[in-house]
Design an enzyme around this catalytic site. Structure first.
Site, mmCIF file in Angstrom:
data_model
loop_
_atom_site.group_PDB
_atom_site.id
_atom_site.type_symbol
_atom_site.label_atom_id
_atom_site.label_comp_id
_atom_site.label_asym_id
_atom_site.label_seq_id
_atom_site.Cartn_x
_atom_site.Cartn_y
_atom_site.Cartn_z
ATOM 1 N N LYS A 1 -3.060 -2.936 -0.463
ATOM 2 C CA LYS A 1 -3.255 -2.047 -1.621
ATOM 3 C C LYS A 1 -3.374 -0.586 -1.175
ATOM 4 O O LYS A 1 -2.804 0.316 -1.794
ATOM 5 C CB LYS A 1 -4.510 -2.451 -2.402
ATOM 6 C CG LYS A 1 -4.374 -3.818 -3.060
ATOM 7 C CD LYS A 1 -5.695 -4.403 -3.523
ATOM 8 C CE LYS A 1 -5.523 -5.902 -3.751
ATOM 9 N NZ LYS A 1 -6.794 -6.629 -3.928
ATOM 10 N N LYS B 1 -14.955 -3.964 0.542
ATOM 11 C CA LYS B 1 -14.686 -5.404 0.573
ATOM 12 C C LYS B 1 -16.033 -6.089 0.620
ATOM 13 O O LYS B 1 -17.059 -5.418 0.776
ATOM 14 C CB LYS B 1 -13.837 -5.783 1.793
ATOM 15 C CG LYS B 1 -14.338 -5.189 3.135
ATOM 16 C CD LYS B 1 -13.400 -5.531 4.277
ATOM 17 C CE LYS B 1 -12.259 -4.552 4.464
ATOM 18 N NZ LYS B 1 -10.938 -5.147 4.497
ATOM 19 N N ARG B 2 -16.077 -7.423 0.448
ATOM 20 C CA ARG B 2 -17.344 -8.118 0.570
ATOM 21 C C ARG B 2 -18.010 -7.759 1.896
ATOM 22 O O ARG B 2 -17.341 -7.555 2.908
ATOM 23 C CB ARG B 2 -17.121 -9.635 0.483
ATOM 24 C CG ARG B 2 -16.817 -10.110 -0.918
ATOM 25 C CD ARG B 2 -17.947 -9.801 -1.886
ATOM 26 N NE ARG B 2 -19.075 -10.664 -1.641
ATOM 27 C CZ ARG B 2 -19.406 -11.719 -2.374
ATOM 28 N NH1 ARG B 2 -18.681 -12.037 -3.428
ATOM 29 N NH2 ARG B 2 -20.455 -12.457 -2.080
ATOM 30 N N THR C 1 -6.111 -8.431 1.788
ATOM 31 C CA THR C 1 -5.101 -7.978 0.838
ATOM 32 C C THR C 1 -5.357 -6.532 0.428
ATOM 33 O O THR C 1 -4.448 -5.850 -0.036
ATOM 34 C CB THR C 1 -5.074 -8.875 -0.421
ATOM 35 O OG1 THR C 1 -6.414 -9.141 -0.824
ATOM 36 C CG2 THR C 1 -4.361 -10.181 -0.146
ATOM 37 N N HIS D 1 -7.681 -20.615 3.382
ATOM 38 C CA HIS D 1 -7.952 -19.173 3.362
ATOM 39 C C HIS D 1 -8.970 -18.720 4.397
ATOM 40 O O HIS D 1 -9.409 -17.564 4.355
ATOM 41 C CB HIS D 1 -8.465 -18.731 1.990
ATOM 42 C CG HIS D 1 -7.474 -18.875 0.891
ATOM 43 N ND1 HIS D 1 -6.624 -17.864 0.509
ATOM 44 C CD2 HIS D 1 -7.193 -19.920 0.093
ATOM 45 C CE1 HIS D 1 -5.873 -18.288 -0.501
ATOM 46 N NE2 HIS D 1 -6.201 -19.531 -0.763
ATOM 47 N N LYS E 1 -16.441 -8.989 8.927
ATOM 48 C CA LYS E 1 -15.635 -7.849 8.478
ATOM 49 C C LYS E 1 -16.107 -6.543 9.130
ATOM 50 O O LYS E 1 -15.459 -5.523 9.068
ATOM 51 C CB LYS E 1 -15.680 -7.725 6.956
ATOM 52 C CG LYS E 1 -15.027 -8.908 6.222
ATOM 53 C CD LYS E 1 -15.127 -8.741 4.713
ATOM 54 C CE LYS E 1 -14.693 -9.970 3.921
ATOM 55 N NZ LYS E 1 -13.219 -10.106 3.821
HETATM 56 C C1 26V Z 1 -15.567 -20.288 0.091
HETATM 57 C C2 26V Z 1 -16.710 -20.722 -0.448
HETATM 58 C C3 26V Z 1 -17.503 -21.672 0.283
HETATM 59 C C4 26V Z 1 -18.417 -22.412 -0.605
HETATM 60 C C5 26V Z 1 -19.189 -21.506 -1.489
HETATM 61 C C6 26V Z 1 -18.319 -20.697 -2.365
HETATM 62 C C7 26V Z 1 -17.113 -20.231 -1.699
HETATM 63 C C8 26V Z 1 -16.330 -19.320 -2.348
HETATM 64 C C9 26V Z 1 -15.188 -18.895 -1.791
HETATM 65 C C10 26V Z 1 -14.806 -19.378 -0.571
HETATM 66 C C11 26V Z 1 -13.518 -18.939 -0.048
HETATM 67 C C12 26V Z 1 -13.637 -18.018 1.061
HETATM 68 C C13 26V Z 1 -12.323 -17.805 1.595
HETATM 69 C C14 26V Z 1 -11.726 -16.495 1.184
HETATM 70 O O1 26V Z 1 -12.053 -15.832 0.228
HETATM 71 N N1 26V Z 1 -10.780 -16.138 1.963
HETATM 72 C C15 26V Z 1 -10.050 -14.912 1.817
HETATM 73 O O2 26V Z 1 -8.815 -15.209 1.189
HETATM 74 C C16 26V Z 1 -8.010 -14.055 1.024
HETATM 75 C C17 26V Z 1 -6.781 -14.475 0.258
HETATM 76 O O3 26V Z 1 -6.022 -15.367 1.010
HETATM 77 C C18 26V Z 1 -7.675 -13.466 2.371
HETATM 78 O O4 26V Z 1 -6.930 -12.294 2.182
HETATM 79 C C19 26V Z 1 -8.950 -13.132 3.135
HETATM 80 O O5 26V Z 1 -8.633 -12.710 4.435
HETATM 81 C C20 26V Z 1 -9.836 -14.355 3.202
HETATM 82 O O6 26V Z 1 -11.095 -14.030 3.770
#
Ligand code: 26V
Length: 824
Positions: free
Chosen positions: A671, A556-557, A667, A363, A562
């Site tokens: 929406k 968004k975050r 995403t 992701h 971003k």
């Molecule tokens: C990564 C980490 C790293 C360690 C600490 C906790 C943590 C929590 C979540 C993540 C995942 C980050 C990746 C993420 O959220 N990606 C998003 O995924 C969406 C669904 O596929 C996508 O639409 C977004 O563009 C993407 O940023």
């Protein structure tokens, strides 16, 4: 004989009322005379819950009987939002419930809004998992979600003096949607040592001994499909001290305090969701969470498989496990451990099973988000797993060496172990090696991972292992539930709600583009949704915004990639332009409300600075009498799923403006368009495919392309950087103290001016503000604007998560829908 006693689902108003009253009076032990909205919520939720349970039990029986391959979706995050509205809509009884509640003196919206969001996720990744559960149930796939039951979800955000303040989100006070399964527990081991032994056949086996054990308790959440009896299961694990002798001994020995401390330490594992997204920090507790959840889930999956009495080599025909990012990668190692150490399969046979069971979804390409765990930490916490990882790596590197005997560096590049100090386990590499398929989440993103971070693995494993499945969203929540009036209008033209199950049907809307009544209703609905948001804004911030202004939304975050900073700098530019106008000219610009929302990770200072700037800019502009309705800036605090349901239908334009090549998919872009808003965006993530589907005349694209980013960064780095002249004026205003002490924002400005502008804010600034002018221009012509909106909605069918799940099922999982016969 039991049949005649089995519970039946209710179908009529009178039955709902009866159940509602029964729950208020008996389950909740309350009198109907002091039934407030919260009690009403509880009563109706319990009534619907009963109904779900019946279908849920039947679904589990049906799936066991069908004995087909199942999908297991492993995700550390499920950002579910509220459940009641969704449950009522999915079983098709919302109208009946509305009447019933009305009879009892309640407005259904007020009752629904009593529910606390289930916010077990950070953002896109967690919400995607929630949409997938909805689609898997709706499409009758036998599927389970596995996650952690955090006591605290993502923090609540308050804005105090313009700063973000984090408040713990304790959400479990009253949660009718979960079922504790105190009989379904798994003991999970940590620490300890590994000893080798010879078994009776003279083989070496590994025994993992000692250390500590924590108990995982299952909590199940029913996931109803839309318009189908299928109700799947989301199983969340909660951690607890083992009730074994250990504590009991301590307790008896009078060591009460230490027994309690053990108890609390165990409960800490599932206590809190890590609030970072896209930043990996390598904390031991996080690794514990990951193993705890993987071990419990794998045990459960294996237990279910073993009940079928099949041979092990049939495991991949019965089980597909999807890894939502690298967070559950230890599941690969755990399955190998179970097969080799416990079930005593040969290594190769076990590894064949493992590598035909897992799929891995990536992701993000941001390097700071790629998970790595320190070898010493893993050695200490999971000694046997580290050995297995080393063995997996050894066999893998041997095979690579055979195939690329002349490439001197490739082994170091692709090794699961990074030779740093300390050494690190690269989880993404392990996930790739242990999976049969790896996918990205939008075309550009899937191409990028193949040419950058995972390039070597494409050479080694071949291109077929890597694939794309572009993300999608569930139209049930993101159209029907969030925007019931628009959904109803569409249904009135399309002859029913079939589009909610087959979103491609929306294309028929284009036939009505010249239908005057239809257009009129369309515009009215947008205005109503904007009015609803304006009301919320007034209540939450005190600011009055004009619903006829152009609503420009970025929610968004908060993250530098971003680029909310690009947006707020653009707002300042607009403000300076208005101020510089002759008062007579000020009638000209299109009135705009710039709406921001989103949380910053608590330790991410730059993101917090961006929030602070937005709020400072808001207080200056919103109180400037020269500006009036021409420009308002709003920060909506505590953006979450429920707020998104209110905000998405209320935008005219929304911003998806990440530096090209950084946002994997996005995403919320989908929406907003599905709800009849246009978007301004960069050529990034799913924006590109949205453009392809809706047509480039219906989207406002700007900025540099992904293929040019590297070159631009390189040039900046070597000193070839000149701040855009419009941006320079914006910076001057900030530095002059227009928005408070300039020191507050010094780091943010210098990230652009003197630290090589990694996210290319300056490079894209001119293109951004020019494109925003085109937006104004287009908005002036309301008829054409409406054309664009209707056309776009009509062409959004591709972005249904039903399409996404079908692709996963066919190209990755090889799983069939359950045949529902006449029932469906
Ligand atoms: C990564 C980490 C790293 C360690 C600490 C906790 C943590 C929590 C979540 C993540 C995942 C980050 C990746 C993420 O959220 N990606 C998003 O995924 C969406 C669904 O596929 C996508 O639409 C977004 O563009 C993407 O940023």
């Amino acid at each position: 004989a039991w049949r005649k006693y089995s519970a039946k689902p209710f179908t009529q108003k009178s039955e709902i009322e009866l159940e509602f009253v029964r729950h208020i009076e008996t389950t909740l032990a309350r009198s109907l005379f002091n039934c407030d909205e919260l009690a009403a919520y509880s009563g109706i939720a319990l009534a619907f819950r009963d109904r779900l349970i019946i279908e849920w039990n039947k679904t589990q029986q049906r799936q066991t009987f069908a004995d087909q391959k199942r999908i297991y979706y492993l995700s550390l995050e499920f950002l579910m939002g509220r459940a009641l509205d969704n449950a009522m809509l999915n079983v098709g009884l919302k109208d009946v419930a509305k009447e019933a509640l009305g009879d009892l003196g309640f407005r259904i919206e007020d009752v629904i809004s009593q529910e606390h969001d289930a916010a077990l996720g950070n953002g896109g990744l967690g919400r995607l998992a929630a949409c997938f559960l909805d689609s898997m149930a709706t499409l009758n796939y036998p599927a389970w979600g596995y996650g952690l039951r955090y006591r605290y979800g993502i923090f609540k955000q308050e804005i105090v003096d313009g700063y973000q303040v984090e408040i713990p989100d304790y959400w479990l006070d009253f949660n009718p949607w979960e079922f504790p399964r105190h009989d379904i527990t798994v003991n999970v081991q940590f620490y300890g040592t590994v000893n080798k032994q010879r078994d009776t056949q003279g083989r070496t086996t590994h025994i993992w001994q000692g250390g500590e054990t924590v108990q995982a308790v299952a909590y199940d959440v029913p996931i109803p499909g839309y318009g189908t009896p299928t109700t799947n299961n989301l199983r969340l694990w909660s951690s607890k001290a083992t009730s074994g002798e250990f504590n009991f001994q301590k307790f008896n020995a009078g060591d009460y305090e230490s027994a309690v401390a053990d108890e609390q330490r165990a409960e800490t594992i599932s206590a809190v969701l890590y609030p970072n997204d896209n930043l990996e920090r390598g904390k031991e507790l996080r690794l514990k969470q990951q193993y705890f959840w993987c071990a419990a889930s794998l045990y459960d999956i294996v237990r279910r498989f073993k009940k079928t009495k099949r041979a092990w080599n049939e495991f991949p025909d019965q089980v597909a496990i999807q890894l939502n990012d690298t967070h559950p990668t230890l599941a690969i190692v755990e399955l190998q451990r179970i097969l080799v150490d416990i079930e005593v399969l040969e290594w190769d046979e076990a590894w064949h099973i493992v590598t035909h069971t897992f799929g891995y979804t990536n992701h993000t390409v941001l390097p700071e988000a790629l998970e790595k765990w320190s070898v010493p930490m893993m050695q200490n916490l999971l000694p046997r797993h580290l050995q297995i990882i080393y063995d997996i790596n050894l066999f893998f590197l041997q095979s690579v060496e055979k195939r690329f005997p002349t490439d001197r560096d490739i082994l170091a590049r692709v090794s699961i172990i990074e030779e740093s100090h300390p050494k690190m386990v690269r989880m993404a590499y392990l996930a790739i090696i242990g999976s049969q398929k790896v996918n990205g989440v939008a075309e550009l993103h899937s191409d990028l991972i193949k040419t950058t971070i995972f390039k070597d693995f494409v050479d080694i494993c071949g291109p077929d292992k890597f694939t794309n499945v572009t993300n999608g969203i569930t139209p049930r929540r993101w159209l029907h539930q969030a925007n019931p009036r628009l959904s109803e209008l569409i249904a009135s033209k399309l002859g029913g709600y079939g589009f909610l199950k087959d979103l491609a049907l929306l294309e028929e809307l284009e036939d009505f583009i010249n239908d005057k009544e239809f257009r009129k209703s369309w515009v009215e609905i947008k205005l109503m949704n904007k009015t609803r948001l304006a009301k919320h804004i007034k209540e939450a911030t005190g600011y009055q915004v004009n619903p006829n202004a152009l609503f420009d939304v970025q929610v968004k975050r908060i993250h530098e990639y971003k680029r909310q900073q690009l947006n707020i700098f653009g707002v300042i530019h607009r403000y300076l332009a208005i101020k510089a106008m002759d008062p007579k000219e000020r009638a000209k610009p299109v009135p705009r409300v710039s709406i921001f929302g989103g949380k910053a990770a608590p330790g991410y200072w730059m993101a917090k600075t961006i929030i602070h700037l937005i709020n400072k800019v808001a207080s200056v502009i919103n109180n400037d009498p020269d500006v009036g309705d021409l420009l308002k800036v709003i920060f909506v605090a505590d953006y979450n799923v429920s707020k998104a349901e209110m905000i998405c239908p209320a935008s005219d334009i929304s911003e998806h403006i990440s530096t090209a090549g950084t946002e994997a998919s996005g995403t919320s872009n989908m929406k907003f368009v599905l709800n009849g808003g246009l978007i301004i965006g960069t050529c990034d993530g799913a924006n590109i495919e949205i453009t392809r589907e809706i047509g480039e005349q219906n989207i406002f694209l700007f900025g540099n392309l992904a293929e040019d980013v590297e070159e631009l960064r390189h040039r900046h780095y070597y000193g070839d950087f000149k701040l855009d002249m419009h941006l320079a004026k914006v910076f001057d205003a900030i530095k002059g103290g227009m928005f408070g002490p300039p020191d507050d924002f010094a780091a943010l400005l210098s990230s652009v001016e003197s630290h090589s502008d990694y996210y290319l804010v300056s490079d894209d600034f001119l293109s951004y503000i020019e494109t925003q002018e085109l937006v104004d221009e287009a908005f002036r012509n309301q008829d054409e604007w409406t054309d664009k909106c209707i056309t776009s909605v009509a062409r959004m069918g591709f972005f249904s998560s039903d399409r996404v799940i079908t692709e996963y099922a066919e190209s990755i999982w090889n799983v069939e829908q359950l045949d529902m016969g006449k029932e469906n």
